[in-house]
Scaffold this active site. Sequence first.
Site, PDB file in Angstrom:
ATOM      1  N   HIS A  94       2.211   3.534   7.292  1.00 27.29           N
ATOM      2  CA  HIS A  94       2.054   4.393   6.110  1.00 27.29           C
ATOM      3  C   HIS A  94       0.829   5.307   6.164  1.00 27.29           C
ATOM      4  O   HIS A  94       0.597   6.036   5.191  1.00 27.29           O
ATOM      5  CB  HIS A  94       2.080   3.558   4.831  1.00 27.29           C
TER       6      HIS A  94
ATOM      7  N   ASP B 200       0.768  -1.246   0.000  1.00 30.40           N
ATOM      8  CA  ASP B 200       0.000   0.000   0.000  1.00 30.40           C
ATOM      9  C   ASP B 200       0.803   1.303   0.000  1.00 30.40           C
ATOM     10  O   ASP B 200       0.304   2.314  -0.484  1.00 30.40           O
ATOM     11  CB  ASP B 200      -0.992  -0.011   1.182  1.00 30.40           C
TER      12      ASP B 200
END
Length: 929
Positions: free
Chosen positions: A455, A209
């Site tokens: 993230h 991702d």
Amino acid sequence: MAARKQQLAVVLLFLLGGVLSFPLGQDRKDALTCGYEVSYLYSFTALCFGLRGKQQQVAKAAAAAASCHATKPNMLNVHLVPHTHDDVGWLKTVDQYFYGDRNDIQHAGVQYILDSVVDQLLKNPDRRFIYVETAFFYRWWKQQSSSMQQTVRQLVNEGRLEFVNGGWCMSDEATTHYSAVIDQMTMGLRFLNETFGACGRPRVAWHIDPFGHAREHASMFAQMGYDGFFFGRLDYQDRARRMMAKEQELLWRASDSLTPPVADLFTGILPNGYNPPEGFCWDQSCDDPPIRDDPDLEDYNVDDVVKRFMAIAENQALVYKTNHIIMTMGSDFQYENANLWYKNLDKLIRYVNGLQSNSSKVNVLYSTPSCYLQELHRANLTWALKTDDFFPYADSAHDFWTGYFTSRPALKRYERISNSNLQTCNQLEVLGGPVSRKGPFGGGDKKAMAVAQHHDAVSGTEKQHVANDYARKLASGWQHCQVFQSLTEADTSSSVSVLKVVPVSKATQEVRRNRGFAVNELVFQVQAPPLGYSTYSVSLLQDGSPPTSTQHRTPTVIQNKFLKVTFDPDTGLLSTETCPNDRPCVCVCSRYNASDGNNSLSIQPSGAYIFRPNSSTPFPFYSLQPQSSVVQEVRQWFSPWVSQVVRLYADSRALELEWTVGPVPIDDSLGKEVITRLDTSIQTGEYFYTDSNGREMLQRKKDFRPTWQLKQSEPIAGNYYPINSRAFIKDDVDQLTVVTDRSQGGGSIHNGSLEIMLHRRLLYDDVRGVAEPLNETSDIFPEGLVVRGRLLLSLDRPPSAADAHRPLAQEVVLQPLLTFTDGDLNPNTRLEFSGLQAALPPAVHLLTLSQWDKDSVLLRLEHQFQSWESKVNSQPVTVNLQKLFSTLDVLGMSELNLSANQWKDEMKRFDWTPQKGTGRPNLPLTSLQ
Ligand SMILES: *[C@@H]1O[C@H](CO)[C@@H](O)[C@H](O)[C@H]1NC(C)=O
Ligand SMILES: *[C@@H]1O[C@H](CO)[C@@H](O)[C@H](O)[C@H]1NC(C)=O
Ligand SMILES: *[C@@H]1O[C@H](CO)[C@@H](O)[C@H](O)[C@H]1NC(C)=O
Ligand SMILES: *[C@@H]1O[C@H](CO)[C@@H](O)[C@H](O)[C@H]1NC(C)=O
Ligand SMILES: *[C@@H]1O[C@H](CO)[C@@H](O)[C@H](O)[C@H]1NC(C)=O
Ligand SMILES: *[C@@H]1O[C@H](CO)[C@@H](O)[C@H](O)[C@H]1NC(C)=O
Ligand SMILES: [Zn+2]
């Protein structure tokens, strides 16, 4: 701090990174086994204090690999990888995600996912699952009964449940610093090793991702022993070209300083991000039709499903090199009711393979990334070589994910200081002896830092309430650092230094609101030994208040022996005349108005992820009355919400720009992105340089990508890159380096110019899932966040510039921790302390010193210079570990991989062969004369 009568301040400095030479060439086989050559940038890990026994775990690991399902050599093998992507905080906090709380925000509960998957794996031994985020797995594991734990161990040993990546979280790659990334990986991987042994060791790194990929991350993964790396996102133009050229699987040579294959990492780009193919999502959160396989019923759809699947598989095979392809069967927080997925996957496999008796050449199997990778390795092909990185990431022409390089600048800074404090506390825990030990697994400070690397954490792409939760966790982590006190109490004493008293600036008074009333601050120079501290006492020499505000008339010049800085009397713009060779450089604060999505080219607005100014010309701020104080300091007001203090310290080559930005006004209904731009006469030829996760420097060029022909569609945002600790521009004569105090975005839009984005406030969501505008406010700042930071500008001559800016950047990353105590000093206590016998050579940096278990510590030393950047400091260095510490005896040591979850001599990775003539030769970054 306001000076009061008889007040005493003790400043305790703990400085990292030593600076002296220490030669000694020990053979690593000799009795001491503690003399090691520290090669270029190779970080190594050592356990000191007592040799540890090792167990041969290799055979077991091989057994796990043998659990891969057989494939068919003359068929197209489709590896189905059941997986879930569990963000360690995003729309909900990490705790809410674990328990499945606040399902009104997003339906997601990780505890149920793990419960359900284990259950389903037990129902059919063919089934496979991979799990990624140890932060979640660790919590779940703690709550299981011992018989359940035994069952899960069995699944892991048989390769039915496989850990991939295995760090505490899946870190962001643009805004993290390597020091914190290594720590979070170590934390997760250590837990897996201690819990499952060799079979729990992930062989594959998995960053499906993150929004762009850093070369330093690839280098770290290689040094952590991973055999390969898979990810989902890359620039849409890059992907299109790679599909044509069948280069979605490649060999990434992730360092220009480490000898191949040390930093080589096989890298695979997944076919559909990390989602299942279109029409094949069988999670409870999806609407795709299940396989209806009762031939008596009217809506029997097996033939249709099989036909669609075969078509997708055959198309996918066209853009990959081997007769193996991978499909990610899962997505965000899926498998909460795993029965839905597995029931349909079982059928899919049965029906597709059933056609093999009727000459079909497609073979579908349950698989894992490591089983897939093993097949690619067996194919014995050569792979395209890549030496640059995957930034910036755009998913279409006006959608560059370069805003998050700067989003939430206050959180980014808080994360950085928290890391610095944690490193200091880890060291104190070692040096403080048994009294300071907290047990093997570390405290909340380590976990808070590890979670912050996610993230959607330090990246700034989470919802506001989640950002608050990360900050709260970091804050409570700070309280774990109690050891510190005991050490100071044992060893304090006094030295005197000369003061200057400076009035507190107007900007500071405004930022602090009603918190504190000091009218003056003390400024004096301090020095501390490496891995040690210094104590300073401050006392008032006479009664009465210190001199107050000495307001001087506007000077136009501040200078020291290295630099002379002038201020334009009309615009207030700063310029340095001694930008060596009398070539001026000018610093301008400016802002972009953010695109609101109402635009003829695209409806994309600027948001937490995406940067999209509505015009390519920034709007500059001017300051009319620069004011100086007694120190070499000039204060500039550019507007009621943008100010700057320019400081020149006596012995410093660096000019400090302390900026204060906010609350960013939004009354004109425009979001704003504030930058500082340095315009110089340096002939950059559109090249500039940014660091990768704070470690190696990478060359950038405007409107250019090394591996494909770029069609530029966003002249500003498409030229932004992450800056973690420094960036520079240069020509043959001059180099201007900017050292930042947190991760920020920046670029060089014009020849000789370098701009850095400081703060951003936006009024629209950018439609990438977070569903909130980046419009930060807090209780103290209801009208919008005020952020302050520092940039250090260093002007050098190129061949030696790294000798100056590397240590400067490290000092900002790992800054001295200051503590203050009231009262008189005990005259017998020690003024100064160093945990080292002598400072380390300048090229060597002590990255980690932390307690590992009762008898051993984890030590990481790194060579911090790239092979090309310094005549002196790029040379190999040898360090004698036995003579390293002043208060500790090293009884023995063992070498580990970078993430400390495998003994170095047991680390064996797949060999991969690069394709001849691919990749570019390293560009001449700088010439060493
Ligand atoms: C991994 O864990 C095993 C026990 O599960 C232990 O024997 C081994 O030393 C550990 N390896 C490392 C590198 O710590
Ligand atoms: C087998 O293949 C043939 C020719 O492709 C086709 O006509 C037939 O229907 C297939 N049989 C089955 C059971 O799918
Ligand atoms: C791989 O290919 C090379 C030649 O391309 C060959 O020499 C080598 O033996 C092959 N290795 C294996 C394991 O098949
Ligand atoms: C978009 O811009 C046009 C022209 O500038 C203006 O007429 C229109 O009202 C704007 N729409 C929105 C939603 O702001
Ligand atoms: C931004 O908008 C303001 C109006 O609010 C305008 O004065 C300024 O020129 C604009 N700046 C840019 C760079 O578009
Ligand atoms: C942004 O925050 C301010 C509070 O400072 C609020 O008044 C405003 O409505 C918010 N705007 C958006 C678009 O969220
Ligand atoms: Zn994610």
